[in-house]
Design a protein around this motif. Structure first.
Motif, PDB file in Angstrom:
ATOM      1  N   THR A  72     -66.076  79.657  -2.815  1.00 29.99           N
ATOM      2  CA  THR A  72     -66.384  79.313  -1.424  1.00 29.99           C
ATOM      3  C   THR A  72     -65.645  80.219  -0.438  1.00 29.99           C
ATOM      4  OG1 THR A  72     -64.622  77.664  -1.392  1.00 29.99           O
ATOM      5  CG2 THR A  72     -66.843  76.888  -1.945  1.00 29.99           C
ATOM      6  N   MET A  73     -64.653  80.946  -0.917  1.00 30.13           N
ATOM      7  CA  MET A  73     -63.876  81.813  -0.043  1.00 30.13           C
ATOM      8  C   MET A  73     -64.499  83.198   0.114  1.00 30.13           C
ATOM      9  SD  MET A  73     -60.091  80.967  -1.419  1.00 30.13           S
ATOM     10  CE  MET A  73     -59.541  79.306  -1.674  1.00 30.13           C
ATOM     11  N   PHE A  74     -65.526  83.489  -0.674  1.00 33.75           N
ATOM     12  CA  PHE A  74     -66.144  84.805  -0.652  1.00 33.75           C
ATOM     13  C   PHE A  74     -67.415  84.773   0.188  1.00 33.75           C
ATOM     14  CE2 PHE A  74     -63.661  84.551  -4.495  1.00 33.75           C
ATOM     15  CZ  PHE A  74     -62.995  85.752  -4.503  1.00 33.75           C
ATOM     16  N   SER A  75     -67.629  85.811   0.961  1.00 36.55           N
ATOM     17  CA  SER A  75     -68.852  85.930   1.751  1.00 36.55           C
ATOM     18  C   SER A  75     -69.124  87.412   1.967  1.00 36.55           C
ATOM     19  CB  SER A  75     -68.699  85.201   3.090  1.00 36.55           C
ATOM     20  OG  SER A  75     -67.763  85.878   3.894  1.00 36.55           O
ATOM     21  N   ASP A  76     -70.162  87.700   2.709  1.00 31.42           N
ATOM     22  CA  ASP A  76     -70.507  89.099   3.001  1.00 31.42           C
ATOM     23  C   ASP A  76     -69.513  89.748   3.952  1.00 31.42           C
ATOM     24  OD1 ASP A  76     -72.706  88.917   1.376  1.00 31.42           O
ATOM     25  OD2 ASP A  76     -74.043  88.311   3.005  1.00 31.42           O
ATOM     26  N   ASP A  77     -68.756  88.950   4.682  1.00 30.26           N
ATOM     27  CA  ASP A  77     -67.796  89.468   5.644  1.00 30.26           C
ATOM     28  C   ASP A  77     -66.536  89.910   4.895  1.00 30.26           C
ATOM     29  OD1 ASP A  77     -66.024  90.017   7.663  1.00 30.26           O
ATOM     30  OD2 ASP A  77     -66.150  88.047   8.602  1.00 30.26           O
ATOM     31  N   GLU A  78     -66.244  91.199   4.911  1.00 26.75           N
ATOM     32  CA  GLU A  78     -65.110  91.743   4.158  1.00 26.75           C
ATOM     33  C   GLU A  78     -63.759  91.252   4.663  1.00 26.75           C
ATOM     34  OE1 GLU A  78     -65.492  95.973   4.210  1.00 26.75           O
ATOM     35  OE2 GLU A  78     -67.194  95.968   2.840  1.00 26.75           O
ATOM     36  N   THR A  79     -63.697  90.762   5.892  1.00 27.85           N
ATOM     37  CA  THR A  79     -62.418  90.309   6.436  1.00 27.85           C
ATOM     38  C   THR A  79     -62.142  88.846   6.082  1.00 27.85           C
ATOM     39  OG1 THR A  79     -63.368  89.599   8.544  1.00 27.85           O
ATOM     40  CG2 THR A  79     -62.628  91.896   8.374  1.00 27.85           C
ATOM     41  N   ARG A  80     -63.133  88.117   5.600  1.00 24.98           N
ATOM     42  CA  ARG A  80     -62.983  86.670   5.353  1.00 24.98           C
ATOM     43  C   ARG A  80     -61.946  86.388   4.268  1.00 24.98           C
ATOM     44  NH1 ARG A  80     -62.253  82.021   7.122  1.00 24.98           N
ATOM     45  NH2 ARG A  80     -62.926  80.361   5.782  1.00 24.98           N
ATOM     46  N   LEU A  81     -62.068  87.018   3.094  1.00 25.51           N
ATOM     47  CA  LEU A  81     -61.147  86.728   1.995  1.00 25.51           C
ATOM     48  C   LEU A  81     -59.696  87.068   2.349  1.00 25.51           C
ATOM     49  CD1 LEU A  81     -60.585  85.697  -0.834  1.00 25.51           C
ATOM     50  CD2 LEU A  81     -61.134  87.982  -1.691  1.00 25.51           C
ATOM     51  N   PRO A  82     -59.411  88.268   2.875  1.00 29.31           N
ATOM     52  CA  PRO A  82     -58.007  88.537   3.239  1.00 29.31           C
ATOM     53  C   PRO A  82     -57.447  87.543   4.258  1.00 29.31           C
ATOM     54  CG  PRO A  82     -59.273  90.567   3.256  1.00 29.31           C
ATOM     55  CD  PRO A  82     -60.252  89.455   3.074  1.00 29.31           C
ATOM     56  N   SER A  83     -58.258  87.143   5.226  1.00 29.94           N
ATOM     57  CA  SER A  83     -57.748  86.197   6.219  1.00 29.94           C
ATOM     58  C   SER A  83     -57.475  84.838   5.589  1.00 29.94           C
ATOM     59  CB  SER A  83     -58.696  86.072   7.412  1.00 29.94           C
ATOM     60  OG  SER A  83     -59.933  85.539   7.025  1.00 29.94           O
ATOM     61  N   VAL A  84     -58.293  84.418   4.634  1.00 30.75           N
ATOM     62  CA  VAL A  84     -58.055  83.152   3.932  1.00 30.75           C
ATOM     63  C   VAL A  84     -56.781  83.245   3.098  1.00 30.75           C
ATOM     64  CG1 VAL A  84     -58.897  81.611   2.109  1.00 30.75           C
ATOM     65  CG2 VAL A  84     -60.458  82.398   3.887  1.00 30.75           C
ATOM     66  N   VAL A  85     -56.602  84.348   2.387  1.00 35.56           N
ATOM     67  CA  VAL A  85     -55.403  84.518   1.548  1.00 35.56           C
ATOM     68  C   VAL A  85     -54.139  84.466   2.404  1.00 35.56           C
ATOM     69  CG1 VAL A  85     -54.132  86.135   0.081  1.00 35.56           C
ATOM     70  CG2 VAL A  85     -56.581  85.761  -0.292  1.00 35.56           C
ATOM     71  N   PHE A  86     -54.109  85.198   3.513  1.00 32.36           N
ATOM     72  CA  PHE A  86     -52.913  85.180   4.363  1.00 32.36           C
ATOM     73  C   PHE A  86     -52.702  83.818   5.009  1.00 32.36           C
ATOM     74  CE2 PHE A  86     -53.377  89.800   4.101  1.00 32.36           C
ATOM     75  CZ  PHE A  86     -52.084  90.125   3.734  1.00 32.36           C
ATOM     76  N   HIS A  87     -53.783  83.146   5.374  1.00 34.97           N
ATOM     77  CA  HIS A  87     -53.655  81.794   5.918  1.00 34.97           C
ATOM     78  C   HIS A  87     -53.031  80.865   4.888  1.00 34.97           C
ATOM     79  CE1 HIS A  87     -54.729  78.118   8.101  1.00 34.97           C
ATOM     80  NE2 HIS A  87     -54.990  77.637   6.904  1.00 34.97           N
TER      81      HIS A  87
END
Length: 96
Positions: A72-87
């Protein structure tokens, strides 16, 4: 779909806290059922709270256990996963 319920008194930015044994208090309550989240929204609105429902893509145990990376953390937006990990890293507790 997981849904988080956020609430605050009318004209306030101070969130309502939801408290749980062992884990403590957080400014939201998550539901695995949209129907349950909508029911809680109706109940809180009847008590005069402003309520917001928000979809949840990441899960955290607030540092109590290792949190997995879920699909659920993966999407087409390349910035989504890194922002979730840092959050999620911000949830980690320091043990002294």
């Amino acid at each position: 779909m997981t849904v988080a319920v956020f609430a605050a008194p009318e004209f306030s930015t101070a969130p309502l806290s939801f408290c749980f044994p062992v884990f403590g208090c957080v400014p939201y309550q998550a539901h695995f059922s949209l129907e349950a989240a909508r029911k809680q929204r109706t109940e809180l609105q009847a008590k005069g709270f402003d309520v917001n429902l928000s979809g949840v893509t990441a899960y955290s145990t607030l540092g109590w256990t290792a949190d997995p990376l879920l699909n659920t953390m993966f999407s087409d937006d390349e910035t989504r996963l890194p922002s979730v990990v840092f959050h999620e890293l911000a949830h980690q507790k320091s043990i002294s």
